[in-house]
Design a protein around this motif. Sequence first.
Motif, PDB file in Angstrom:
ATOM      1  N   ASP A   1       0.824  -1.212   0.000  1.00  0.00           N
ATOM      2  CA  ASP A   1       0.000   0.000   0.000  1.00  0.00           C
ATOM      3  C   ASP A   1       0.855   1.257   0.000  1.00  0.00           C
ATOM      4  N   ASP A   2       1.958   1.219   0.761  1.00  0.00           N
ATOM      5  CA  ASP A   2       2.858   2.372   0.789  1.00  0.00           C
ATOM      6  C   ASP A   2       3.535   2.575  -0.564  1.00  0.00           C
TER       7      ASP A   2
ATOM      8  N   ASN B   1       1.162   4.344  -2.820  1.00  0.00           N
ATOM      9  CA  ASN B   1       1.088   5.774  -2.512  1.00  0.00           C
ATOM     10  C   ASN B   1       2.323   6.521  -3.017  1.00  0.00           C
ATOM     11  N   LYS B   2       3.488   5.901  -2.880  1.00  0.00           N
ATOM     12  CA  LYS B   2       4.718   6.550  -3.362  1.00  0.00           C
ATOM     13  C   LYS B   2       4.688   6.705  -4.886  1.00  0.00           C
TER      14      LYS B   2
ATOM     15  N   PRO C   1      10.729   9.115   6.154  1.00  0.00           N
ATOM     16  CA  PRO C   1       9.756   8.131   5.653  1.00  0.00           C
ATOM     17  C   PRO C   1      10.422   6.779   5.449  1.00  0.00           C
TER      18      PRO C   1
ATOM     19  N   ILE D   1      10.268   1.336   1.045  1.00  0.00           N
ATOM     20  CA  ILE D   1       9.569   0.109   0.682  1.00  0.00           C
ATOM     21  C   ILE D   1      10.625  -0.963   0.431  1.00  0.00           C
TER      22      ILE D   1
END
Length: 417
Positions: free
Chosen positions: A32-33, A36-37, A222, A225
């Motif tokens: 999911d991250d 978003n990235k 942040p 991933i």
Amino acid sequence: MKWESLSGEQKSEVERQLAVIRRGVVEIVPEDDLKNKIANAVATGKPLNVKLGLDPSAPDIHIGHTVVLHKLRQFQELGHQVQLIIGDFTGRIGDPTGKSETRKQLTEEDVKRNAETYQKQIYKILDPQQTKLYYNSEWLAPLNFADVVNLAGKVTVARMMERDDFTKRYTSGLPISIHEFFYPLMQGYDSIALDSDVELGGTDQTFNLLMGRTLQKEYNKPGQIVITTPLIEGLDGVNKMSKSLGNYIGIDEEPNQIYGKSMSIPDRLMLKYYELATDLSNEELAALKAGLADGSVHPRDAKMQLAATFVRMYHGEEAAKAAENHFITVFQQRALPDDIEEVSIAAEQLEDGQIRIVKLLTLLDLLPTSSEARRSVQQGAVRLNEEKITDINADISPKDGDVLQVGKRKFIKIKLT
């Protein structure tokens, strides 16, 4: 950038990129991250920083190494930036992953020599214009002892002992040096120094990759991933591809060698090699799978295409065609090739005109060591003028024009001087 604020076209682009990135990977943490990235990159036009660290202790790249490099190339083709880190500082320690004993530290000269070899090979796959090359000594060497203590304070010993290799060595009473704990810390610090958005590595690197994500959060950045790629089996179809096991295809090998070795890939692994180690598109791969499934594509033809693809990727289209013709001539028509390399041997290197077969094989560079030469003879892989030699103590009386052969792919023509 929130998903809801993207246009329909932007959402389609995000999904397209995710489909490419998902191909052949084991795990994306967290997916999911990543979505978003990518959404933010698509909306702002700012590419993601995608990191790969290379420990320059074994610089000869084989097909197994290229799995993660091809994934990096896919990111580049999607418009993102690769951060390639030559671990000249971490390489002095050596990655302890999977090791049962402390690794010998590399010298600065070893690291520099190996790193130069890596650079010559990686750009056969990666686009140098979208690759930023770093040496992690740039930010690790200047750290003072207070910085190191602060970094070490971010992670507990219990966390370090979650690594299987450390646990096994500890419970077996084998030594673990303190400096080995610093390898994952330093690899993680690379991600802090470069503000990496994504880091790639094989499944055997999962602990080290996640350490970067953990440390970034500890430094109020942040979290990156983590994407892991499979380890590919070698030509024996069992063990991980490895030069030490001899079950590898090196990308710097001669075209005929690459083609011939590729033809010995087990049929059941053929599609895995296509998926993980070639530049075929998802659409081309899907068509190939369908053809093999419905019988419209013969497995032999698919394997010849795979062999030609590998040669084309690393030596060009013309070399691929020549290697295919060589294979058809030598193996399908069972004839000696026309372009056998001629290698000279001085008469004074013979004793009464003779030489032991093992010595001859190493002298002519057909095999690198006497042990490999003996093994090849014992396995029936050596022929002189198409006659098999199985006695390691056989004395040979070489003559001009004799053809010495090892396996199915190595030929030389002897010239006495």
